[in-house]
Design an enzyme around this catalytic site. Structure first.
Site, mmCIF file in Angstrom:
data_model
loop_
_atom_site.group_PDB
_atom_site.id
_atom_site.type_symbol
_atom_site.label_atom_id
_atom_site.label_comp_id
_atom_site.label_asym_id
_atom_site.label_seq_id
_atom_site.Cartn_x
_atom_site.Cartn_y
_atom_site.Cartn_z
ATOM 1 N N GLN A 151 -3.146 -8.744 -1.241
ATOM 2 C CA GLN A 151 -3.764 -8.323 -2.172
ATOM 3 C C GLN A 151 -3.586 -9.066 -3.473
ATOM 4 O O GLN A 151 -2.254 -9.101 -4.062
ATOM 5 C CB GLN A 151 -3.686 -6.947 -2.354
ATOM 6 C CG GLN A 151 -4.253 -5.825 -1.415
ATOM 7 C CD GLN A 151 -5.791 -5.847 -1.528
ATOM 8 O OE1 GLN A 151 -6.432 -5.299 -2.372
ATOM 9 N NE2 GLN A 151 -6.416 -6.632 -0.540
ATOM 10 N N TYR A 156 -10.315 -4.766 -0.408
ATOM 11 C CA TYR A 156 -9.140 -3.955 -0.294
ATOM 12 C C TYR A 156 -8.317 -4.227 1.009
ATOM 13 O O TYR A 156 -8.831 -5.000 1.831
ATOM 14 C CB TYR A 156 -9.204 -2.624 -0.474
ATOM 15 C CG TYR A 156 -9.283 -2.083 -1.870
ATOM 16 C CD1 TYR A 156 -9.325 -3.043 -2.889
ATOM 17 C CD2 TYR A 156 -9.447 -0.717 -2.275
ATOM 18 C CE1 TYR A 156 -9.326 -2.525 -4.377
ATOM 19 C CE2 TYR A 156 -9.454 -0.361 -3.760
ATOM 20 C CZ TYR A 156 -9.593 -1.074 -4.726
ATOM 21 O OH TYR A 156 -9.628 -0.879 -5.705
ATOM 22 N N ASN A 158 -0.317 -7.159 -4.741
ATOM 23 C CA ASN A 158 0.428 -5.957 -4.218
ATOM 24 C C ASN A 158 0.393 -6.016 -2.601
ATOM 25 O O ASN A 158 0.839 -6.994 -2.314
ATOM 26 C CB ASN A 158 -0.617 -4.686 -4.881
ATOM 27 C CG ASN A 158 -1.937 -4.716 -4.610
ATOM 28 O OD1 ASN A 158 -2.894 -5.407 -4.991
ATOM 29 N ND2 ASN A 158 -2.531 -3.575 -4.173
ATOM 30 N N ASP A 159 -0.170 -5.032 -1.923
ATOM 31 C CA ASP A 159 -0.103 -4.988 -0.361
ATOM 32 C C ASP A 159 -0.014 -6.520 0.078
ATOM 33 O O ASP A 159 -0.945 -7.109 0.142
ATOM 34 C CB ASP A 159 -1.103 -4.255 0.271
ATOM 35 C CG ASP A 159 -1.441 -2.727 -0.550
ATOM 36 O OD1 ASP A 159 -0.861 -2.694 -1.479
ATOM 37 O OD2 ASP A 159 -2.358 -2.066 -0.139
HETATM 38 C C1 FRU Z 1 -2.076 0.438 -1.638
HETATM 39 C C2 FRU Z 1 -3.837 0.135 -2.005
HETATM 40 C C3 FRU Z 1 -4.485 0.438 -0.869
HETATM 41 C C4 FRU Z 1 -5.878 -0.539 -1.252
HETATM 42 C C5 FRU Z 1 -5.058 -1.439 -1.987
HETATM 43 C C6 FRU Z 1 -6.022 -1.964 -3.180
HETATM 44 O O1 FRU Z 1 -1.474 -0.314 -2.624
HETATM 45 O O2 FRU Z 1 -4.035 1.153 -3.064
HETATM 46 O O3 FRU Z 1 -5.023 1.572 -0.418
HETATM 47 O O4 FRU Z 1 -6.461 -0.966 -0.261
HETATM 48 O O5 FRU Z 1 -4.150 -0.978 -2.677
HETATM 49 O O6 FRU Z 1 -5.230 -3.167 -3.993
#
Ligand code: FRU
Length: 469
Positions: free
Chosen positions: A57, A100, A40-41
């Site tokens: 992530q 995170y 993800n991020d």
């Molecule tokens: C955004 C989020 C962040 C968090 C992360 C966890 O997509 O929810 O706020 O740190 O993903 O993977």
């Protein structure tokens, strides 16, 4: 799970999962995607000594949002990326349920990561610690532990530290959900990255005249462009409107002036950063040549993630291409990083009435379109882009329901730049005035078909695959 245990399982997941992931015809040819599992991020985007570092992530063990580690890629040219040692693995008491999102800075000549240690309790509640980790001689990162517990007055949702240096001090913005369920961005200051003082809330729901604006704001990023400050943020809980806020969660920006002393940010209206189907949690960095670069996640949390066809191949999601930011009349422009032009082959040009256009291969391709009137473009039968003179409309069938869904842009259309990569398209409108990013899942060797009565000029390049090493 213990850190070492997680790493052992990650090695197994990679060994047994990579052949299958590489067989997926929808795997990008030149975008960053996870080897296996869920990405993800983007995190910790930074250039240091000429080298770009981009963390992300990553759940190596599956395609759900658990076990969040920080994967790490590096590059000298934003085009060719190399895998680096996994930077962060959860498992300490302060990050037991995920390392995170966060950011990177250079302090004392070394890259320092600021991230959120997410901790969940059996009763379903959670807390969050803002933590540091420092680069070591092996290219890995040593955790230094928490530097900030939950500030009073907020729920367990306080996360995603973005840190920067300004006039001899370190500053941090954090995304937060307060006890009244208002999303906020907090500003903090530190002289040494270890001791942080909360200066106040600089933006959020019920602040600065913005009204009710969501229960949680994630992934803030504050940067200066020209003489203005741009606060990027991801509000959750905005009601969908006819042509705006159509994704499950939004990613957008506020421009204004930040008073660092008073911790006050006077800003204008919220604008979405990307009008496509998939875009979230972008992060920026200042390149050594002065450009402000942005990378986003080409996904949205909880938005039909369980319906992506790549799940059968054991991976999900990609990042966007790196983009250059600039500000024109208070509006944020995004253009593909100029380095991406290196992926182009010699190219072809064409001009005539859209109806006479040949079909163009778009498996991995770039197109520049200069329309003079209404037209329609079909992307491999899996997505369409239609311009009627006022409204630009992107349409695909929803991954879950199969019903058509749309995203919109309104304005005067002069030019379109389309970047295709197997299962994604990024559409840059009028040299970056607006962008639409989306995943789509066409059959093999998709073609772009044009239709319309008006003349249209077009340039086409195939883009050379550029895989990770
Ligand atoms: C955004 C989020 C962040 C968090 C992360 C966890 O997509 O929810 O706020 O740190 O993903 O993977």
């Amino acid at each position: 799970m213990e850190e070492l245990q997680l790493m052992k399982q990650a090695v197994q997941a990679l060994m047994s999962g990579m052949p299958q992931a590489l067989r997926d015809p929808h795997r990008p040819a030149w975008h960053l995607a996870p080897s296996v599992g869920l990405l993800n991020d983007p995190n910790g985007f930074i250039q240091h000594n000429g080298v770009y570092h981009l963390f992300y992530q990553w759940n190596p063990l599956g395609c759900d949002h658990r076990n969040k580690c920080w994967g790490h890629w590096q590059s000298t040219d934003l085009v060719n990326w190399q895998h680096q040692p996994v930077a962060l693995v959860p498992g300490a008491c302060y990050d037991s349920h995920g390392c995170y999102s966060g950011s990177a800075v250079v302090a004392d000549g070394k890259i320092m990561l600021a991230y959120t240690g997410n901790v969940k309790y059996p009763d379903g509640s959670r807390t969050a610690y803002q933590c540091l980790a420092q680069e070591n001689a092996q290219g890995g990162y040593d955790k230094l532990g928490p530097v900030l517990p939950l500030p009073p007055g907020y729920s367990g949702h306080v996360r995603d530290p973005k840190v920067w240096h300004h006039q001899d001090q370190w500053y941090m913005v954090l995304g937060a959900r307060d006890l009244q369920d208002c999303g906020k961005v907090l500003l903090l200051r530190s002289a040494d990255l270890r001791n942080w003082q909360l200066l106040g809330e600089i933006a959020g729901s019920q602040l600065n005249g913005i009204g009710d604006f969501g229960y949680m704001w994630e992934c803030p990023d504050l940067c200066t462009l020209d003489d203005a400050e741009v606060l990027i943020c991801c509000p959750q809980g905005l009601a969908a409107q006819a042509e705006r806020y159509l994704n499950v969660y939004q990613a957008g920006y506020l421009t204004g002036k930040l008073d660092y002393q008073q911790a006050r940010f006077e800003h204008g209206a919220f604008h979405e950063l990307d009008l496509g189907f998939e875009f979230y949690a972008p992060q920026t960095t200042l390149a050594e040549d002065g450009r402000r670069l942005l990378v986003g996640w080409m996904g949205v949390p909880e938005q039909d993630e369980d319906c992506h066809p790549t799940l059968q191949y054991g991976w999900i999601h990609t990042l966007t291409c790196p983009r250059e930011l600039s500000l024109h009349n208070g509006k944020l422009y995004q253009q593909p990083a100029r380095e991406l032009q290196r992926l182009r082959d010699e190219g072809r040009q064409w001009q005539d009435i859209a109806n006479n256009a040949p079909a163009w291969p778009i498996d991995s391709a770039e197109l520049l379109l200069t329309p003079t009137g209404a037209f329609r473009a079909d992307f491999g039968g899996a997505m369409t882009l239609a311009w009627d003179g006022n409204l630009l409309r992107l349409t695909r069938n929803n991954l879950r329901s199969g019903q058509p869904e749309h995203r919109y842009w309104r304005g005067t259309l002069n030019q379109l730049q389309l970047l295709f990569d197997r299962s994604s398209v990024e559409i840059f409108i009028n040299h970056g005035e607006a962008v639409m990013s989306a995943r789509y899942f066409p059959g093999p060797q998709p073609l772009l078909h044009l239709s319309g009565e008006a003349p249209l000029a077009l340039q086409h390049w195939s883009l050379t695959p550029c895989m990770l090493e």
